[in-house]
Each structure stands twice: as C-alpha cells, then as structure tokens.
Design a protein around this motif. Structure first.
Motif, PDB file in Angstrom:
ATOM      1  N   VAL A  12       0.856  -1.192   0.000  1.00  0.00           N
ATOM      2  CA  VAL A  12       0.000   0.000   0.000  1.00  0.00           C
ATOM      3  C   VAL A  12       0.890   1.240   0.000  1.00  0.00           C
ATOM      4  CG1 VAL A  12      -2.082  -0.914   1.095  1.00  0.00           C
ATOM      5  CG2 VAL A  12      -0.161  -0.217   2.532  1.00  0.00           C
ATOM      6  N   VAL A  13       0.413   2.291  -0.678  1.00  0.00           N
ATOM      7  CA  VAL A  13       1.144   3.560  -0.674  1.00  0.00           C
ATOM      8  C   VAL A  13       0.146   4.691  -0.445  1.00  0.00           C
ATOM      9  CG1 VAL A  13       1.051   3.847  -3.220  1.00  0.00           C
ATOM     10  CG2 VAL A  13       2.823   5.024  -1.894  1.00  0.00           C
ATOM     11  N   ASP A  14       0.521   5.613   0.455  1.00  0.00           N
ATOM     12  CA  ASP A  14      -0.397   6.728   0.728  1.00  0.00           C
ATOM     13  C   ASP A  14      -0.323   7.766  -0.392  1.00  0.00           C
ATOM     14  OD1 ASP A  14       1.560   9.051   1.632  1.00  0.00           O
ATOM     15  OD2 ASP A  14       2.275   7.218   2.607  1.00  0.00           O
ATOM     16  N   TYR A  15      -1.384   8.557  -0.517  1.00  0.00           N
ATOM     17  CA  TYR A  15      -1.454   9.580  -1.573  1.00  0.00           C
ATOM     18  C   TYR A  15      -0.265  10.540  -1.519  1.00  0.00           C
ATOM     19  CZ  TYR A  15      -6.414   8.333  -2.322  1.00  0.00           C
ATOM     20  OH  TYR A  15      -7.584   7.676  -2.617  1.00  0.00           O
ATOM     21  N   SER A  16       0.245  10.791  -0.318  1.00  0.00           N
ATOM     22  CA  SER A  16       1.320  11.769  -0.163  1.00  0.00           C
ATOM     23  C   SER A  16       2.621  11.266  -0.785  1.00  0.00           C
ATOM     24  CB  SER A  16       1.524  12.063   1.326  1.00  0.00           C
ATOM     25  OG  SER A  16       2.509  13.046   1.496  1.00  0.00           O
ATOM     26  N   ILE A  17       3.040  10.057  -0.400  1.00  0.00           N
ATOM     27  CA  ILE A  17       4.259   9.476  -0.988  1.00  0.00           C
ATOM     28  C   ILE A  17       4.051   9.248  -2.489  1.00  0.00           C
ATOM     29  CG2 ILE A  17       5.672   7.355  -1.060  1.00  0.00           C
ATOM     30  CD1 ILE A  17       6.466   9.073   1.299  1.00  0.00           C
ATOM     31  N   ALA A  18       2.845   8.780  -2.872  1.00  0.00           N
ATOM     32  CA  ALA A  18       2.558   8.515  -4.288  1.00  0.00           C
ATOM     33  C   ALA A  18       2.607   9.798  -5.112  1.00  0.00           C
ATOM     34  CB  ALA A  18       1.192   7.845  -4.430  1.00  0.00           C
ATOM     35  N   SER A  19       2.178  10.906  -4.514  1.00  0.00           N
ATOM     36  CA  SER A  19       2.183  12.166  -5.274  1.00  0.00           C
ATOM     37  C   SER A  19       3.601  12.677  -5.518  1.00  0.00           C
ATOM     38  CB  SER A  19       1.346  13.235  -4.561  1.00  0.00           C
ATOM     39  OG  SER A  19       1.895  13.555  -3.296  1.00  0.00           O
ATOM     40  N   ALA A  20       4.588  12.072  -4.853  1.00  0.00           N
ATOM     41  CA  ALA A  20       5.994  12.445  -5.082  1.00  0.00           C
ATOM     42  C   ALA A  20       6.696  11.445  -6.003  1.00  0.00           C
ATOM     43  CB  ALA A  20       6.723  12.523  -3.741  1.00  0.00           C
ATOM     44  N   MET A  21       5.918  10.553  -6.627  1.00  0.00           N
ATOM     45  CA  MET A  21       6.509   9.537  -7.506  1.00  0.00           C
ATOM     46  C   MET A  21       6.487   9.941  -8.973  1.00  0.00           C
ATOM     47  SD  MET A  21       5.028   6.075  -5.718  1.00  0.00           S
ATOM     48  CE  MET A  21       5.725   4.928  -6.921  1.00  0.00           C
ATOM     49  N   GLY A  22       5.728  11.017  -9.290  1.00  0.00           N
ATOM     50  CA  GLY A  22       5.645  11.448 -10.689  1.00  0.00           C
ATOM     51  C   GLY A  22       4.701  10.604 -11.510  1.00  0.00           C
ATOM     52  N   MET A  23       3.875   9.778 -10.840  1.00  0.00           N
ATOM     53  CA  MET A  23       3.006   8.849 -11.589  1.00  0.00           C
ATOM     54  C   MET A  23       1.567   8.844 -11.094  1.00  0.00           C
ATOM     55  SD  MET A  23       5.605   5.624 -12.158  1.00  0.00           S
ATOM     56  CE  MET A  23       6.075   5.482 -10.454  1.00  0.00           C
ATOM     57  N   MET A  24       1.221   9.739 -10.145  1.00  0.00           N
ATOM     58  CA  MET A  24      -0.153   9.775  -9.652  1.00  0.00           C
ATOM     59  C   MET A  24      -0.848  11.040 -10.143  1.00  0.00           C
ATOM     60  SD  MET A  24      -1.729   9.739  -5.768  1.00  0.00           S
ATOM     61  CE  MET A  24      -1.921  11.510  -5.529  1.00  0.00           C
ATOM     62  N   ASN A  25      -2.026  10.849 -10.752  1.00  0.00           N
ATOM     63  CA  ASN A  25      -2.812  11.986 -11.210  1.00  0.00           C
ATOM     64  C   ASN A  25      -3.426  12.681  -9.988  1.00  0.00           C
ATOM     65  OD1 ASN A  25      -5.262  13.438 -12.104  1.00  0.00           O
ATOM     66  ND2 ASN A  25      -4.636  12.681 -14.111  1.00  0.00           N
ATOM     67  N   LEU A  26      -3.084  13.954  -9.787  1.00  0.00           N
ATOM     68  CA  LEU A  26      -3.461  14.656  -8.553  1.00  0.00           C
ATOM     69  C   LEU A  26      -4.963  14.883  -8.433  1.00  0.00           C
ATOM     70  CD1 LEU A  26      -0.719  17.449  -8.340  1.00  0.00           C
ATOM     71  CD2 LEU A  26      -0.719  15.217  -7.250  1.00  0.00           C
ATOM     72  N   THR A  27      -5.626  15.126  -9.557  1.00  0.00           N
ATOM     73  CA  THR A  27      -7.057  15.443  -9.453  1.00  0.00           C
ATOM     74  C   THR A  27      -7.892  14.175  -9.343  1.00  0.00           C
ATOM     75  OG1 THR A  27      -7.094  15.650 -11.850  1.00  0.00           O
ATOM     76  CG2 THR A  27      -6.960  17.689 -10.594  1.00  0.00           C
ATOM     77  N   GLU A  28      -7.422  13.088  -9.966  1.00  0.00           N
ATOM     78  CA  GLU A  28      -8.218  11.841  -9.939  1.00  0.00           C
ATOM     79  C   GLU A  28      -7.779  10.877  -8.831  1.00  0.00           C
ATOM     80  OE1 GLU A  28      -8.072  10.290 -13.901  1.00  0.00           O
ATOM     81  OE2 GLU A  28      -8.798  12.177 -14.758  1.00  0.00           O
ATOM     82  N   LEU A  29      -6.604  11.128  -8.233  1.00  0.00           N
ATOM     83  CA  LEU A  29      -6.035  10.241  -7.198  1.00  0.00           C
ATOM     84  C   LEU A  29      -5.948   8.793  -7.692  1.00  0.00           C
ATOM     85  CD1 LEU A  29      -7.822  11.701  -4.020  1.00  0.00           C
ATOM     86  CD2 LEU A  29      -5.532  12.221  -4.862  1.00  0.00           C
ATOM     87  N   THR A  30      -5.489   8.664  -8.938  1.00  0.00           N
ATOM     88  CA  THR A  30      -5.249   7.336  -9.542  1.00  0.00           C
ATOM     89  C   THR A  30      -3.876   7.379 -10.212  1.00  0.00           C
ATOM     90  OG1 THR A  30      -6.258   8.096 -11.605  1.00  0.00           O
ATOM     91  CG2 THR A  30      -7.697   6.905 -10.072  1.00  0.00           C
ATOM     92  N   TRP A  31      -3.353   6.201 -10.563  1.00  0.00           N
ATOM     93  CA  TRP A  31      -2.092   6.164 -11.309  1.00  0.00           C
ATOM     94  C   TRP A  31      -2.324   6.744 -12.710  1.00  0.00           C
ATOM     95  CZ3 TRP A  31       1.670   5.889  -8.158  1.00  0.00           C
ATOM     96  CH2 TRP A  31       1.645   5.043  -7.049  1.00  0.00           C
ATOM     97  N   ASP A  32      -1.389   7.552 -13.180  1.00  0.00           N
ATOM     98  CA  ASP A  32      -1.525   8.259 -14.458  1.00  0.00           C
ATOM     99  C   ASP A  32      -1.080   7.354 -15.616  1.00  0.00           C
ATOM    100  OD1 ASP A  32      -1.802  11.238 -15.592  1.00  0.00           O
ATOM    101  OD2 ASP A  32      -0.105  10.275 -16.602  1.00  0.00           O
ATOM    102  N   LYS A  33      -2.020   7.068 -16.516  1.00  0.00           N
ATOM    103  CA  LYS A  33      -1.739   6.099 -17.599  1.00  0.00           C
ATOM    104  C   LYS A  33      -0.561   6.504 -18.481  1.00  0.00           C
ATOM    105  CE  LYS A  33      -6.344   4.002 -17.887  1.00  0.00           C
ATOM    106  NZ  LYS A  33      -6.697   4.452 -16.516  1.00  0.00           N
TER     107      LYS A  33
END
Length: 515
Positions: free
Chosen positions: A170-191
């Motif tokens: 599991v990864v929290d939104y905060s760490i994931a948002s620093a990975m360059g791969m999470m869409n900030l508005t949809e809170l999903t992985w960016d295709k």
C-alpha cells in the motif's frame, strides 16, 4: 488518564521515533542511523533491510523504556522518492535507490524534452528530475532489463516496511504524489506516466489516503517490539508535508522552511496546483490539504563538506573540548560581516532540484580575492544555502494566492542562532523557530489524531508547538544581501551551458576511471 502517541519518521540518514503525550509533550526520542552508499557521484543507495531493522529497533527501544505508556496509535512519516524493485518472492532486486541518486539523469532529460514531460508534471505535481521514481523506473526498464523483467512491484521504503508489518503493498497519496506517476485530481495512477515508465498499474502499490488505519500488525513482530498487535497504525504521509503540520505552518500564507541534509520550502493550499514554469512540486497531505514548494539538494550536506574539507584542525580542537564541530564552524562564520566581503558561493555540490531542476549545476565560489580567508569561505557557504532557498521562495510566492504572513523554520540548522539570523536577514522577514525539532514525527502524530477522529482539524498544532526563537531582520545585513542576491541569481542563469560542459567532462573522467 494520559493518552500517548508514537510518531515514526523514516529519514534518509536515520529513523526517528518519538513518544508524545496527546498534547504534544515529548516523553522519549530514539534516533537510529544508517549509511547512505555513494560509490560514485551518481549513485546514492541504502540497504532496505537495514532501514527496516532501524524502524523496528527505534520502536522497540521506546516501548522497552515506557512499558506502561502504550500509544493509542503509531503514525508514520517517510522520506520521498525512494525506489526498490521487488521480485516474485517479495525480495528486493535492488537496494533502496534514494532521492539523491542521479543515474536516471539522461532519461529525465528525455522525458522532459521529448516525451511531453511538462504535461505529465502538470498532472502529477512532481517535477521531471532523476529524483523521481518515474525517471528511475524508466531508467531500469531501458537500461537494466534483467531487473525490469523480474520485477513484480516497484515500491518505496515506507511500502517495504508496511509489507513487513501487514503483508500488503500500500502507498499513501502523499508518498505517491511524489513519484511522478499519480494523477493529482483523480487520485489514480496516471496512464501516460506508466506508459513512459514501461510498467503496468499492478506493478505499483494500492493507493490509500494518508489517514488510512491498519490494525492486526504481524503478531510476532508486534511482540518483538513490545506492542499490542491491535494497535492502530496510521500510514501517514511524507516527511516534507508533515513537517509543515509539525511546525504549525498550516494557515494561509504561512511558509515552512526545513534544512536537514537537504532542504525545502513549502506552504499548504486547499487544492492541487502546479507551476507553468515547472519550478515547484505539489504533493498531497490529505484530500483537502496540498503542499506546494521546492526541495533543494544542498542543505546541511554543504556544511558537512565545509567541515570535512576546510576545517579539520578546528574540528579536532572542538572534539578535544567536547564542542559540536558545527557550532565551531558557525562561530567562525560569525567573525565575518554579512555578505562575506562580496564572496558568493553557489552551493550546488549535489546538482540541484528547485528552482533550476538541473542535475548538471555545480558549486563555485565567485568574487574571491587575496583578502578572503577561510572564515569568509565558511560564511559564504552558509549564506549560499540560504540564498538558494530564497530563490525557491520567490518562485513559490508567484504561485500563492495569499501574501506571506510568516516563516517557520525547522531542521538541524535551526539549532544555530547564526544560521537562523542569516535566514531572517536574507529573507528580510521575521523567522520563527519552534522548540520542537522533531517536526515530521509530531506532524505524523497530529495527522494520526485527525485519522483516529480525536480532532476535527489541524488547529490543535498551535497548542503543541511550544516556545519559539524569533529572529527579526537586521537592516544593514538585509541591505547587503539585497545587493548580492541579483548576482547570485544571474550567475546561475548565465552559467547554464558551462554547467553542462563541466558536468560532461566530469562524467567522462568517471567513465575513464571505471574502464
């Protein structure tokens, strides 16, 4: 009955665990260090198992000494941008590749210049840079296919530890948002980002809110650490965003500046926002709190270099007298007037992130004359770190809706009155320093109180911070810095091509040496 809470901060150089009372009073601190392996100028790795053992040990040490003080919850803070490739058997295929690793540099350039990197940045909030797991995975996919083919999951250090505790990725939104791969508005992985990295969504962890609570820790582990296995673990967020909470820089226009090994400057806003010029990050704290700001590579690391390369005799004397070597360095710097007699130091010893986002920039002294002595160089180095943070501050102000109301400073540098005053003078603003140096651990606990429903908002932070140092600008010093700042900024711009040339030359030498 007093309620206790335990904050754990998994940092780059050490893991800290702090036991607090519910009102933020520190009962006990543990700090367990581990090495950063830098065999060459591009590599910066750690042993994930060593970090896991440090986390376990820090919690165990706290619980051993405070058996009667079972915390109501444990909440986590963690360094960002780390990457570990994991195989089918849940074993690491790579060490923990840290934010400071630059080996994906050519791929970061490619993403930025050829593969629509700016659009990806605008959706994900992480500037395109070798620090980012997006760049690191792209590098592994293309240059380390023998690793990429065997990788089941790409995870960070907090995920590695939560897998041990709870047997899930599991990864929290905060760490994931620093990975360059999470869409900030949809809170999903960016295709699009995943396509560039060459991976599938199932190769990343499940995304969860920073307030997600996990119970049923592995019972054997809980026993070893002296914990009740049903204690709630709050997944928490990244050290950067939690530091804002932990210094009470959460209101409109409140800025937090942290200088540890590296440094950062941040402010909280209520919706995701990126910068047209790509200079600042945007990371999640909760779905309603977003942190914008910029990280710098060159904080305390510059002071360590100065200590090791310029001041070995002073350090020896300090040791014999039982003094902190850094205190000795800042005392030497204090002998010199602000502006170091016109000596400017660009502190880019480790490339740089914000605001230039250029791993090729290099450090330099500018303005040296025969009248400059060692103490001028030490002072200029300290000033250079703050000058650079000030340039990030200028970019941040362009993206803020509100005027700046105050600056809260934290991190190891905050222990030095000389450095605190320097910041007030360079920023030409009052600088407030909380007594609590463990801002990420406290921030994690405040988030934990929110996650467990103990508090309804973060306003409680102001009651927990305790007494502060306050520094107001000295007019003469501020005036000296106002005159020097344009040169500091212009030099960085005009040297862009030269930075690339010298960096290429240095890389060529490394290649020759390794052949």
């Amino acid at each position: 009955m007093t309620t206790y809470m335990l904050g754990v901060d998994i940092g780059t150089t050490s893991t800290k665990a702090v036991l607090f009372t519910k009102d933020g009073k520190v009962i006990q601190k543990e700090n367990i260090g581990y090495p950063l392996h830098t065999p060459d100028m591009s590599t910066a790795e750690q042993d994930p198992e060593e970090i896991y053992q440090a986390v376990k040990q820090a919690i165990t040490n706290i619980m051993k000494k405070n058996r009667e003080m079972m915390p109501a919850f444990i909440s986590f803070s963690s360094a960002m941008h780390s990457l570990i490739a994991i195989d089918e058997n849940d074993q690491p295929l790579t060490p923990c590749i840290t934010w400071a690793d630059n080996r994906s540099e050519s791929w970061a350039h490619k993403i930025k210049d050829e593969w629509g990197g700016h659009e990806i940045y605008k959706r994900t909030g992480t500037p395109i840079h070798p620090m980012s797991p997006l760049s690191k995975i792209t590098w592994i996919t293309n240059e380390r296919p023998e690793i990429a083919q065997r990788t089941k999951k790409y995870i960070g250090i907090k995920e590695y530890i939560f897998k041990k505790f709870f047997n899930q990725y599991v990864v929290d939104y905060s760490i994931a948002s620093a990975m360059g791969m999470m869409n900030l508005t949809e809170l999903t992985w960016d295709k699009e980002a995943l396509k560039i990295a060459g991976i599938r969504e199932d190769q990343l962890s499940t995304l969860v809110p920073t307030t997600q609570i996990f119970t049923h820790c592995d019972s054997e582990l809980a026993l070893q650490m002296g914990l009740d296995p049903h204690i709630p673990f709050v997944i928490g967020a990244s050290d950067g965003v939690l530091s804002n909470l932990g210094v009470n820089a959460i209101g409109k226009g409140e800025i937090a500046v942290t200088i540890g090994t590296s440094g950062a400057i941040r402010t909280i806003i209520d919706r995701p926002q990126t910068d047209e010029k790509g200079r600042i990050f945007c990371y999640a704290l909760t779905e309603d709190h977003w942190v914008i700001g910029g990280p710098v590579n060159n904080g305390g690391i510059v002071l360590r270099w100065i200590r090791d390369e310029f001041a070995s005799s002073e350090v020896e004397t300090a040791k014999r007298l039982g003094l902190d070597p850094y205190e000795v360095l800042t005392k030497i710097a204090e002998r010199v007037r602000p502006g170091a007699n016109g000596l400017i130091f660009h502190p880019f010893l480790a490339g740089e992130r914000a605001p230039v986002w250029n791993p090729d920039v290099r450090g330099s002294f500018f303005g040296l004359t025969l009248s400059h002595k060692k103490e001028h160089m030490i002072r200029a180095a300290l000033e250079g770190v703050i000058f650079n943070l000030y340039t990030v501050f200028l970019a941040l102000m362009e993206c803020m809706d509100e005027p700046v109301t105050r600056i809260q400073a934290t991190g190891g540098f905050a222990r030095s009155a000389v450095w605190r005053q320097m910041m007030a003078d360079i920023f030409d603003s009052e600088v407030v320093v909380p007594e609590s140096y463990e801002s990420s651990c406290l921030g994690a606990c405040i988030l934990g109180l929110y996650a467990t429903g103990e508090i309804e908002n973060f306003a409680v932070a102001s009651d927990m911070i305790g007494s502060t140092h306050r520094h107001t600008p000295d007019e003469d010093a501020a005036n000296a810095y106002r005159q020097l700042m344009p040169s500091f900024i212009n030099l960085t711009r005009v040297l862009t091509e030269e930075y690339t040339k010298i960096a290429n030359y240095q890389r060529g030498l490394i290649r020759k040496d390794s052949e």
